[in-house]
Structure formats: structure tokens, C-alpha cells
Scaffold this active site. Structure first.
Site, mmCIF file in Angstrom:
data_model
loop_
_atom_site.group_PDB
_atom_site.id
_atom_site.type_symbol
_atom_site.label_atom_id
_atom_site.label_comp_id
_atom_site.label_asym_id
_atom_site.label_seq_id
_atom_site.Cartn_x
_atom_site.Cartn_y
_atom_site.Cartn_z
ATOM 1 N N ASP A 83 0.813 -1.228 0.000
ATOM 2 C CA ASP A 83 0.000 0.000 0.000
ATOM 3 C C ASP A 83 0.842 1.270 0.000
ATOM 4 O O ASP A 83 0.409 2.302 -0.476
ATOM 5 C CB ASP A 83 -0.941 0.022 1.216
ATOM 6 C CG ASP A 83 -0.187 0.264 2.515
ATOM 7 O OD1 ASP A 83 0.722 -0.542 2.845
ATOM 8 O OD2 ASP A 83 -0.463 1.275 3.182
ATOM 9 N N ASP A 86 5.861 0.418 3.178
ATOM 10 C CA ASP A 86 6.191 -0.817 3.891
ATOM 11 C C ASP A 86 5.906 -2.004 2.972
ATOM 12 O O ASP A 86 5.667 -1.831 1.781
ATOM 13 C CB ASP A 86 5.400 -0.891 5.212
ATOM 14 C CG ASP A 86 3.919 -0.648 4.995
ATOM 15 O OD1 ASP A 86 3.434 -0.891 3.868
ATOM 16 O OD2 ASP A 86 3.241 -0.209 5.937
ATOM 17 N N TYR A 234 -5.225 0.623 9.254
ATOM 18 C CA TYR A 234 -6.346 1.034 8.396
ATOM 19 C C TYR A 234 -7.650 0.705 9.099
ATOM 20 O O TYR A 234 -8.501 -0.016 8.591
ATOM 21 C CB TYR A 234 -6.255 0.394 7.007
ATOM 22 C CG TYR A 234 -5.175 1.029 6.164
ATOM 23 C CD1 TYR A 234 -5.396 2.264 5.553
ATOM 24 C CD2 TYR A 234 -3.930 0.435 6.007
ATOM 25 C CE1 TYR A 234 -4.410 2.876 4.797
ATOM 26 C CE2 TYR A 234 -2.937 1.044 5.246
ATOM 27 C CZ TYR A 234 -3.192 2.264 4.647
ATOM 28 O OH TYR A 234 -2.217 2.877 3.894
ATOM 29 N N GLU A 467 5.708 9.819 3.038
ATOM 30 C CA GLU A 467 5.407 8.453 2.590
ATOM 31 C C GLU A 467 4.452 8.468 1.391
ATOM 32 O O GLU A 467 3.449 9.176 1.398
ATOM 33 C CB GLU A 467 4.771 7.640 3.736
ATOM 34 C CG GLU A 467 4.605 6.167 3.379
ATOM 35 C CD GLU A 467 4.267 5.278 4.574
ATOM 36 O OE1 GLU A 467 3.844 5.815 5.618
ATOM 37 O OE2 GLU A 467 4.435 4.050 4.449
#
Ligand SMILES: *[C@@H]1O[C@H](CO)[C@@H](O)[C@H](O)[C@H]1NC(C)=O
Ligand SMILES: *[C@@H]1O[C@H](CO)[C@@H](O)[C@H](O)[C@H]1NC(C)=O
Length: 487
Positions: A83, A86, A234, A467
């Protein structure tokens, strides 16, 4: 009448111009190279690929990874996307990314031109995985990876040796938000693939119907069913009802079966409707999507009014606007990675400008003309591509100046080409802490971006700003395609 409209339009354009002096005072390029940015935005998805990479892979510093995902449980969960920075496959944001990518192709496919094939590959990389994750009846695999172990290491996906925990929801442990978002993605993708791959489109639609049935029959949030595997990463804050409506709206669009429209309308009948759109909250997206069909079929303006609320909360010329803009002109909301706001809101505004042409929205005493949304959206895109006080492009690899230290494991560690020996969990830490630029360009990545005052520190450990995520880029694919041909 026509003259009054013209004057009104010019006044609105002036308001937008006054809001964004940077963009309109000639301090910056007339037009960006939207074709280049579009090509890069689609290329980005190759950098996030998990699984066995095809021979056509263009971002060649990435290699095969996670080839055993699902193996311990006897299922094949190889593939899909990481996603963000990571090495986790979180199903909820992955599915939302695919819904947006499909919507980008449905709404703006005519402008993709030579990128249509690459966009289709990017979408299919995700939907092939979602088909694997939903292959068993009444069970949905929602995640692969242990987020605690993964976040504790700074490892390339190619070396990753933390647990590949498989997380699923089923009848006893429901997850209506994640299942319904997957149903939305599969239905939207079936529309996107209808003309080019009709058998595949049929398969996606069939599966979407099944997964949506599961989502509605066994109701509950995956927060409660799988808990610590998804929260606080999430976590579903907005509840699962919005995904049920969103899934039904997409299924209606894909099947034309009014049972789905009725479900969406009855479930969505609420006086207060948030003007939000992101991986968690789908409300504004539903309003835009349903505003048109519902007027057409039922002669009711219920969803049009909800879309109008979204517009009035958002555009600079609205007197009832709640959305903030940075001094340099970027849309801003507090909390988390801000880039979700300008990218996904821009997408919705651009869709509305196409749906409604010259029909005005009423914001308090002001009539707002949808054709002016194009200027608002362009101001966001141009800001993101470098027309901002720092003259920094927030798309990696685009323009002369762009972020060098994004929070991304694969990008920041030497690639297997230059460093064939694997890195163990903590062996990557010096690269994480280093102030050197990342060695591998994650071309096309968009990151959290600047702070509310247009400042940006290009700091790898500051993940809220540095990120990249897949759902920041997916709506930009459609928006950039539009400006490539219509700037
Ligand atoms: C999920 O968990 C978060 C954090 O604990 C909470 O705020 C939210 O209300 C929960 N959502 C649902 C649908 O239960
Ligand atoms: C980078 O960001 C981290 C986390 O936000 C912060 O602790 C650190 O001081 C920052 N470093 C620099 C050089 O700004």
C-alpha cells in the site's frame, strides 16, 4: 441572460485566480508536461507490485517478492500491491485504490491514449489479486503481513523475512467495509474492462455480486473481527455503511439492476452527509456517482443536493466553504497524509464539471458554475507538480526538484542489482537514518506533501509528509489524463 452568465463565470474565475496568486501571476510555467506526469503516475504502480514480476516490468530495480503469500494456509495470495512505504498488503486501501483507478479509466479513458494499456495492466495487477482473495465463498482474505513486525524492520520487499500473517473475514467474523470496498473495485473494474476484455469483465462482475452479498448478509466491521491486525493502521473510522452504499452504487452502474440502486438510496437516506472522500470515508464519492443516475431515474434531486453540499464545502468561491487552502493554494484538512484531499477532491470536482456543464450549484447566495471547477482542479495539479512557494514537485521523478528522501523501504535501500546480498531486519536502519537521497527512484510516487504553510522538509522519518501511498496516485491518473488533452 447569456451575458449575465458570462460575467458571472468571469467573476468566479477571478475569485479562483485571487485565491492562487502563485499560479496565475506568471511566476511559473504556463503548462506542465501532463503527458509525462501521467506516464509516471501509472509507472508508479510497478514499484508497489508484490509477487512474481513479469518480463515487461519497467521499474527494474524492483524484483520478485512475497512468493509464498498464503502458502501456510493453503491458499494462493501471491500478487497485489504494497500500500505504501512498507511491505504489507492491506486489502481495504488496496481495493479503494483499484476502485479509483477503474473510475479514472471509466471517466477519463478517452484521454489515456498510449497509456491505456499500462493503466489496464496496473488495474489488472490489483483485480487479479482481489479475485484470489475472494475465491472462497463467504470468506475474504483482507490482508497479508504482520504490521508490527514489518514496521519494526527496514527491509526491501525482496528480502522481507517477517511473518506473512494471513488475515481474513468470514460469516462469524464479518468485515462489511472491506468486503464491500472489494465489491466496488470489482464492479468498477468490470466496467473499465468491458470493451477490451469482456470475459474478464464478466468474471469480475460475477465475483463482485457474490462478495457484495457476503458484505450485506454478514454485517459488522473488520475493526471488531480482526482488531489489532488492522487498527491502528487502516482502522475503519467512518463505519461500514458508506462502503455498502458505495458498493451498491457501483454494482448498479455495472449491472443496471435497480435492486442495487434502491439499496443504496434507502441505506443512504440521511439528512447529514459528510463531504469526505478517501480510503476510509466514501460519502462524497457516492454523492457524485449517484447524483446523476438518481435524478435521471427517480426525478429526485436527493443525491444532487448531496453533491451540491460537497461542492459548497469545497470550492474557493463558495461562501459556505469549510475546506481550507494553504497560503500557496493547496487544499488542506487536518490529520494524516494531506495529499489524499487535493487528489481525491480534485477528481470528484472534475467529474462534476463533466456531469453538469452549465447547470449552477447554489452555495448560499452564490451560484457556482461547474465549468470553473476545471480551474480549481488545475490549480491543485499544478501546485502538486511544482507551482508552489518551494517550487517543489511532489511527484517523484517529475520536474527539476522533487522529494529525495521518501519514506519507502525499497526506494531507500540499495537495490538487489547493486547490493545482491540481503539485508536483515535492522541492517537497513542506517539507510533509514541517512540523510542521503534514496538510491532508487520510485517514479510517479506522490507523498503526504507539504505542511499547512507550504513548508516541506524532505525528511524520511517524517512519514506523514514523506510516505507515498497507492490511493494518492490512483485519482491523479484520471485527472492527469484529462489535462494532457485539455490543458
Ligand atoms: C474502529 O475503531 C476505531 C478506533 O478504535 C473507532 O474510532 C471506530 O469507531 C471503529 N469503527 C467501527 C465501525 O466500529
Ligand atoms: C525528521 O522528522 C522526525 C519525525 O517527524 C523528527 O523527529 C526529526 O527531528 C526530523 N529531522 C529533521 C532533520 O528535521
Amino acid at each position: 441572460m447569456a451575458i449575465t452568465r458570462l460575467i458571472c463565470y468571469l467573476l468566479q474565475v477571478m475569485v479562483v485566480m485571487m485565491m492562487f496568486p502563485m499560479v496565475f501571476n506568471g511566476l511559473v510555467n504556463a503548462n506542465h508536461d501532463y503527458a509525462d506526469a501521467l506516464m509516471k503516475s501509472i509507472l508508479f504502480f510497478e514499484g508497489q507490485r508484490s509477487g512474481k514480476l513479469p518480463s515487461t516490468q519497467r521499474l527494474t530495480w524492483r524484483k520478485d517478492s512475497a512468493l509464498q503469500d498464503g502458502h501456510d494456509m493453503g491458499v494462493d495470495l501471491v500478487g497485489g500491491y504494497y500500500d505504501a512505504g512498507d511491505n504489507l498488503k492491506f486489502g481495504f486501501p488496496m481495493a479503494f485504490t483499484m476502485t479509483l483507478l477503474a473510475w479514472s479509466m471509466i471517466e477519463f479513458g478517452e484521454y489515456l491514449g498510449p497509456e491505456f494499456g499500462h493503466a489496464s495492466e496496473a488495474l489488472q495487477w490489483g483485480t487479479d489479486y482481489l479475485l484470489k482473495a475472494t475465491a472462497e465463498a463467504n470468506k475474504v482474505y483482507v490482508q497479508v503481513g504482520d504490521p508490527y513486525a514489518d514496521h519494526n524492520c527496514w527491509e526491501r520487499p525482496e528480502d522481507m523475512d517477517t511473518a506473512r500473517t494471513v488475515v481474513y473475514v468470514d460469516a462469524q467474523h464479518p468485515g462489511s467495509e472491506v468486503a464491500a470496498e472489494i465489491a466496488a473495485a470489482l464492479a468498477a473494474a468490470s466496467i473499465a474492462f468491458r470493451a477490451s476484455q469482456s470475459n474478464y469483465a464478466d468474471k469480475l462482475l460475477q465475483r463482485s455480486i457474490q462478495v457484495f452479498d457476503f458484505a450485506t448478509k454478514y454485517r459488522g466491521s473488520y475493526n471488531d473481527s480482526v482488531g489489532r491486525w488492522v487498527c491502528p493502521f487502516y482502522c475503519d473510522f467512518s463505519g461500514y455503511e458508506d462502503e455498502l452504499i458505495w458498493g451498491a452504487a457501483w454494482l448498479f452502474k455495472a449491472t443496471k439492476n435497480v435492486q442495487y440502486l434502491n439499496f443504496a438510496v434507502i441505506t443512504g437516506r440521511k439528512p447529514v452527509w459528510p463531504a469526505e472522500f478517501g480510503w476510509d470515508d466514501k460519502h462524497a464519492g457516492i454523492s457524485v456517482l449517484l447524483s446523476k443516475v438518481y435524478i435521471f431515474l427517480k426525478d429526485s434531486t436527493e443525491y444532487y443536493n448531496k453533491a451540491e453540499d460537497f461542492v459548497c464545502n469545497t470550492v474557493p468561491q463558495s461562501p459556505t466553504r469549510t475546506l481550507k487552502y494553504s497560503p500557496g493554494g493547496l487544499m488542506f484538512k487536518p490529520g494524516g497524509s494531506n495529499m489524499q484531499n487535493p487528489t481525491s477532491i480534485s477528481f470528484l470536482l472534475l467529474v462534476l464539471s463533466r456531469y453538469y456543464g452549465q447547470q449552477n450549484f447554489n452555495c448560499g447566495s452564490v451560484q457556482v458554475n461547474p465549468s470553473t471547477f476545471v480551474h480549481v482542479v488545475k490549480s491543485q495539479v499544478d501546485y502538486i507538480l511544482g507551482d508552489n512557494p518551494l517550487q517543489m514537485s511532489y511527484m517523484v521523478g517529475y520536474g527539476a526538484k522533487f522529494p529525495q528522501r521518501i519514506h519507502h523501504r525499497g526506494s531507500s535501500l540499495p537495490s538487489k542489482d547493486t547490493h545482491p546480498i540481503g539485508f536483515k531486519c535492522k541492517e537497513g536502519t542506517p539507510y533509514f537514518q541517512s540523510t542521503n537521497p534514496n538510491p532508487n527512484l520510485l517514479t510517479g510516487a506522490l507523498i503526504g506533501g507539504p505542511d499547512p504553510n507550504d513548508a516541506f522538509f524532505d525528511n524520511r522519518s517524517d512519514f506523514a509528509h514523506s510516505e507515498p501511498t497507492t490511493y494518492l496516485v490512483a485519482p491523479m491518473v484520471g485527472v492527469l489524463a484529462y489535462f494532457k488533452d485539455n490543458a
